[in-house]
Design an enzyme around this catalytic site. Structure first.
Site, mmCIF file in Angstrom:
data_model
loop_
_atom_site.group_PDB
_atom_site.id
_atom_site.type_symbol
_atom_site.label_atom_id
_atom_site.label_comp_id
_atom_site.label_asym_id
_atom_site.label_seq_id
_atom_site.Cartn_x
_atom_site.Cartn_y
_atom_site.Cartn_z
ATOM 1 N N SER A 1 -15.704 10.651 5.650
ATOM 2 C CA SER A 1 -16.406 9.553 6.295
ATOM 3 C C SER A 1 -17.293 8.877 5.265
ATOM 4 C CB SER A 1 -17.264 10.083 7.450
ATOM 5 O OG SER A 1 -18.190 9.103 7.871
ATOM 6 N N ARG B 1 17.866 -7.489 9.543
ATOM 7 C CA ARG B 1 17.141 -7.405 8.272
ATOM 8 C C ARG B 1 15.880 -6.546 8.382
ATOM 9 N NH1 ARG B 1 19.275 -11.020 4.627
ATOM 10 N NH2 ARG B 1 20.668 -12.578 5.537
ATOM 11 N N ASP C 1 24.845 -16.631 2.883
ATOM 12 C CA ASP C 1 24.666 -15.458 2.033
ATOM 13 C C ASP C 1 25.973 -14.723 1.732
ATOM 14 O OD1 ASP C 1 24.857 -14.677 4.664
ATOM 15 O OD2 ASP C 1 23.040 -13.445 4.675
ATOM 16 N N HIS D 1 -3.587 20.592 31.783
ATOM 17 C CA HIS D 1 -4.521 19.582 32.283
ATOM 18 C C HIS D 1 -5.859 19.653 31.538
ATOM 19 C CE1 HIS D 1 -1.663 19.145 35.594
ATOM 20 N NE2 HIS D 1 -1.698 20.466 35.696
ATOM 21 N N ARG E 1 0.819 -1.222 0.000
ATOM 22 C CA ARG E 1 0.000 0.000 0.000
ATOM 23 C C ARG E 1 0.852 1.271 0.000
ATOM 24 N NH1 ARG E 1 -5.256 1.339 1.416
ATOM 25 N NH2 ARG E 1 -5.558 3.412 2.299
ATOM 26 N N SER F 1 32.461 -13.590 8.151
ATOM 27 C CA SER F 1 31.317 -12.978 7.463
ATOM 28 C C SER F 1 30.933 -11.644 8.078
ATOM 29 C CB SER F 1 30.112 -13.924 7.496
ATOM 30 O OG SER F 1 30.391 -15.101 6.793
#
Length: 541
Positions: free
Chosen positions: A368, A417, A165, A244, A88, A196
């Site tokens: 809405s 990752r 990897d 407040h 999205r 690595s």
């Protein structure tokens, strides 16, 4: 000629534009095949466009697309994806793919491996790797600059066999360099004396540095600038404060915005000061293998030279991994920035609710689904929500990464990752807030009306002046006048007129209104640019 600079913007990370990666035509030429995505999406698409089309009575200004047309639409690819950052919200965060994707990680690994081979060729004691010709160095440079998606797929194919990897990157480079006469003679010096994590920690460091400098900090700067503009443009517009949730001494709208701009600027400055660290000391941080192979080389010095040549600060005391303390500090800084932005989002949400801000509407947009009059503050709600999602990920990264059993465990590998996830939701939050700010329109009539109904706020200056001139029990007298009582301009003036204080003090109080009782708020807001201009634009160390 050496390989200079680590600037992925000037190299070819992708062979096609980013916005084409999610198009059907892109996948039609790949072994992974777009048809698998079509099969996932087809039932949903058919249900919405064919099976139910007869039930659709009225869809204003919405074109229903055929299945053939949909194959050209990127949304068709995005619908089946699990993560909304890749689905999205892809268009809003796709710039991060250049720096935090799996593809980017592989490219940075390639870069580190090649730079290390070049460094070895410059060490006189390592005679087995002689200085490379300009042609050989250019060949290696091109492997970095022209690294693309097809190359990364080749690395992944090798990884299916090696199940490792980083080793797959080493084998990929050996394959690519077999045809180059000079480099083919020293293939075994790819990944020489490296664990690595020597490769990975520098790759991650470069990913973070470039991500911050090229994507995150510039958007932070835009956000701070937008809030600065709100502050300076509205520096003198009075508004009622709320402590407040109750009416309190007036301020100006600009000064309240200035607070957020200043807070965000300070944290952005702190973020840019955090050193990105790297190590290159072998299996457990002691240069064990290095010294057995070449005992006369000052490997700690070589390692420091190599790491700093990449634009990364050197960490000399490490285990197999760089300790990730800097990452924890960095992510905590982003978390604080996000928390300050959340505070801003909620205040703006509240001011919109009170009517102090209107939102500029866009033709065709719906607030809405059932109440046509509504214009919801969705951008600030999205920003707040995404700050929360970002901080959930970044908070775990921050608390987990500095912890590793003995000299190494692998828990950090899978966690790292997800850097792009935490940064991606942060970026989405910043862009949502920017979008919301662009829609804001100050409703001065609402601010004025609220102040006109709040004459009780003048109780503070009146009792303070009374204290100066020795009037007994000033606080108690104002409490009796105002608490639980309807306070009007007239009742306040009558009270002032009855005070036994000097005429000039009485005149000052009589001239005071809720609109003018704002202290130095306007001047504070107007001075903001000088402060924040010294912060924005700084890059990560």
């Amino acid at each position: 000629m050496g390989v200079s600079g680590v600037n992925l913007k000037n190299s070819t990370l992708y062979t096609i534009p980013l916005n084409h990666i999610s198009s059907p035509s892109f996948y039609s030429n790949r072994a992974s095949s777009y048809s698998s995505f079509r099969s996932l999406g087809s039932p949903i698409w058919k249900a919405s466009t064919k099976e139910n089309s007869s039930n659709i009575k009225f869809v204003p200004k919405v074109k229903m697309m055929s299945a053939a047309e949909s194959s050209l639409d990127a949304d068709y690819f995005c619908l089946p994806l699990l993560c909304p950052l890749d689905g999205r919200y892809r268009d809003k965060v796709k710039d991060l793919s250049l720096y935090t994707s799996e593809l980017a990680l592989i490219k940075y690994r390639v870069l580190v491996e090649i730079r290390w081979l070049l460094k070895l060729s410059q060490i006189s004691e390592v005679s087995e790797v002689p200085s490379f010709s300009r042609e050989a160095e250019s060949y290696l440079q091109n492997l970095c600059d022209q690294f693309n998606l097809d190359d990364a797929v080749e690395v992944k194919k090798i990884e299916r066999v090696t199940n490792h990897d980083v080793k797959a990157v080493e084998y990929f480079l050996k394959q690519r360099c077999q045809s180059q006469p000079e480099i083919s003679k020293v293939l075994e010096f790819f990944h020489f004396a490296c664990t690595s994590e020597d490769i990975n920690n520098l790759a991650h460091a470069l990913m973070l540095k470039e991500t911050l400098n090229e994507v995150i900090l510039p958007v932070m700067d835009k956000l701070i600038a937008a809030i600065c503009n709100l502050a300076t443009a509205n520096a003198s517009i009075p508004m009622l404060s709320r402590t407040h949730g109750q009416p309190a001494s007036p301020t100006t709208l600009g000064k309240e915005m200035a607070i957020f701009a200043y807070r965000l600027s300070r944290e952005r400055k702190e973020l840019s000061r955090i050193e990105i660290l790297g190590k290159f000391a072998g299996a457990v941080g002691n240069y064990n293998a290095h010294l057995v192979a070449y005992p006369d080389v000052n490997w700690p010095q070589i390692a420091e030279e190599f790491v700093t040549s990449l634009g990364i600060s050197f960490n000399p005391f490490v285990t197999q991994i760089e300790s990730h303390d800097y990452m924890s500090r960095l992510f905590n800084s982003i978390i604080l920035f996000n928390n300050i932005l959340t505070d801003f989002d909620r205040d703006i949400w509240g001011y919109i609710s009170l009517g102090h801000f209107k939102q500029i509407t866009k033709a065709g947009e719906i607030g809405s689904s059932t109440m046509p009059h509504k214009v919801n503050p969705i951008d600030f709600e999205n920003s707040e929500g995404n700050c929360g999602a970002a901080n959930a990920v970044l908070s775990y990264l921050s608390s987990k990464l500095p912890i590793s059993r003995f000299q190494r465990d692998l828990t950090d590998s899978t966690v790292l990752r997800n850097m792009g996830v935490g940064l991606g939701y942060s970026l989405l939050a910043y862009k949502s807030a920017l979008k919301g700010i662009a829609k804001l329109q100050v409703n001065e009539a609402s601010l004025i009306a609220e102040l006109n109904q709040s004459w009780e706020v003048l109780a503070e200056p009146i009792q303070t002046v009374m204290r100066r001139y020795g009037v007994p029990e000033p606080y108690e007298k104002l409490k009796e006048l105002t608490r639980g009582q309807e306070v009007t301009r007239e009742s306040i003036r009558d009270f002032i007129e009855g005070l036994d204080i000097p005429i000039h003090a009485k005149t000052t109080l009589l001239n005071l209104t809720p609109h003018t009782y704002v202290g130095a708020a306007a001047e504070l807001a107007k001075s903001l640019d000088i402060v924040t201009s010294l912060v924005n634009g700084a890059r990560v160390l």
